[in-house]
Design a protein around this motif. Structure first.
Motif, PDB file in Angstrom:
ATOM      1  N   TYR A 240       0.663  -1.130   0.286  1.00  0.00           N
ATOM      2  CA  TYR A 240       0.051   0.012  -0.008  1.00  0.00           C
ATOM      3  C   TYR A 240       0.979   1.336  -0.119  1.00  0.00           C
ATOM      4  CZ  TYR A 240      -3.952  -2.951   0.956  1.00  0.00           C
ATOM      5  OH  TYR A 240      -4.986  -4.220   0.890  1.00  0.00           O
TER       6      TYR A 240
ATOM      7  N   HIS B 160      -0.594   4.872  -1.135  1.00  0.00           N
ATOM      8  CA  HIS B 160      -1.691   4.975  -1.473  1.00  0.00           C
ATOM      9  C   HIS B 160      -2.285   5.978  -0.228  1.00  0.00           C
ATOM     10  CE1 HIS B 160      -2.958   1.212  -3.425  1.00  0.00           C
ATOM     11  NE2 HIS B 160      -1.799   0.882  -3.418  1.00  0.00           N
ATOM     12  N   PRO B 161      -3.488   6.392  -0.576  1.00  0.00           N
ATOM     13  CA  PRO B 161      -3.705   7.781   0.342  1.00  0.00           C
ATOM     14  C   PRO B 161      -4.137   6.985   1.832  1.00  0.00           C
ATOM     15  CG  PRO B 161      -5.100   7.749  -1.527  1.00  0.00           C
ATOM     16  CD  PRO B 161      -4.431   6.808  -1.870  1.00  0.00           C
ATOM     17  N   PRO B 162      -3.765   7.686   2.988  1.00  0.00           N
ATOM     18  CA  PRO B 162      -3.929   6.982   4.293  1.00  0.00           C
ATOM     19  C   PRO B 162      -5.315   6.654   4.547  1.00  0.00           C
ATOM     20  CG  PRO B 162      -3.175   9.471   4.173  1.00  0.00           C
ATOM     21  CD  PRO B 162      -3.267   9.107   2.853  1.00  0.00           C
ATOM     22  N   ASP B 163      -6.392   7.729   3.903  1.00  0.00           N
ATOM     23  CA  ASP B 163      -7.674   7.258   4.198  1.00  0.00           C
ATOM     24  C   ASP B 163      -8.554   6.410   3.143  1.00  0.00           C
ATOM     25  OD1 ASP B 163      -7.646   9.129   2.258  1.00  0.00           O
ATOM     26  OD2 ASP B 163      -9.252  10.459   3.174  1.00  0.00           O
ATOM     27  N   GLU B 164      -7.648   5.670   2.449  1.00  0.00           N
ATOM     28  CA  GLU B 164      -8.155   4.858   1.351  1.00  0.00           C
ATOM     29  C   GLU B 164      -9.062   3.715   1.876  1.00  0.00           C
ATOM     30  OE1 GLU B 164      -6.717   2.194  -2.559  1.00  0.00           O
ATOM     31  OE2 GLU B 164      -5.343   3.590  -1.482  1.00  0.00           O
TER      32      GLU B 164
ATOM     33  N   THR C 299      -8.494  -1.285   2.434  1.00  0.00           N
ATOM     34  CA  THR C 299      -7.131  -1.701   2.505  1.00  0.00           C
ATOM     35  C   THR C 299      -6.809  -2.972   3.336  1.00  0.00           C
ATOM     36  OG1 THR C 299      -6.645  -0.124   4.131  1.00  0.00           O
ATOM     37  CG2 THR C 299      -6.266   0.786   1.935  1.00  0.00           C
TER      38      THR C 299
END
Length: 140
Positions: free
Chosen positions: A119, A122-126, A129
């Motif tokens: 990951y 990837h955006p932290p709030d995706e 995950t």
């Protein structure tokens, strides 16, 4: 034999039995690996019972941010480690990992949080995950 393992015994549990899938997975493991790998899945309330003792425990996605029985479950999982055993809690989100780590520390267990390299970036709030974070508990 090179000092490696000659067999693996894996056990898993959940509070709600998955009759069809669990038997199918156990059969697949037996068919695929023969006697080298044994998988046993069963219904068990880990708030009230210790899981099987083990040298390596991988606890997948404890829903620790939802309240409820999770402190007792985490404590029982930690108690089921053999001496020098490892435990890893995998979580989907960083806030779950932080709560799981606090629960481990409250039980006197040192731990660290690592992010799955899959990951990276990837955006932290995706959302979605799966097993993005690992709370790696030091040996017992």
């Amino acid at each position: 034999n090179g000092g490696g393992a000659t067999a693996i015994h894996a056990s898993g549990s959940d509070i709600k039995e998955q009759t069809f899938w669990w038997r199918a997975w156990e059969s697949w493991v037996s068919h695929t690996f023969g006697t080298r790998v044994h998988l046993q899945l069963r219904q068990q309330d880990l708030e009230k019972e210790l899981p099987a003792t083990a040298g390596l425990i991988i606890a997948c996605h404890p829903e620790v941010t939802n309240g409820g029985p999770w402190p007792a479950i985490v404590a029982n999982v930690l108690r089921s480690r053999v001496p020098a055993g490892r435990c890893i809690f995998t979580t989907f989100y960083s806030q779950e990992a932080e709560v799981a780590a606090r629960m481990c520390r409250a039980e006197g267990a040192a731990c660290e949080i690592r992010e799955n390299p899959f990951y990276a970036g990837h955006p932290p709030d995706e959302v979605g995950t799966f097993h993005r974070f690992a709370v790696i508990v030091s040996p017992a």
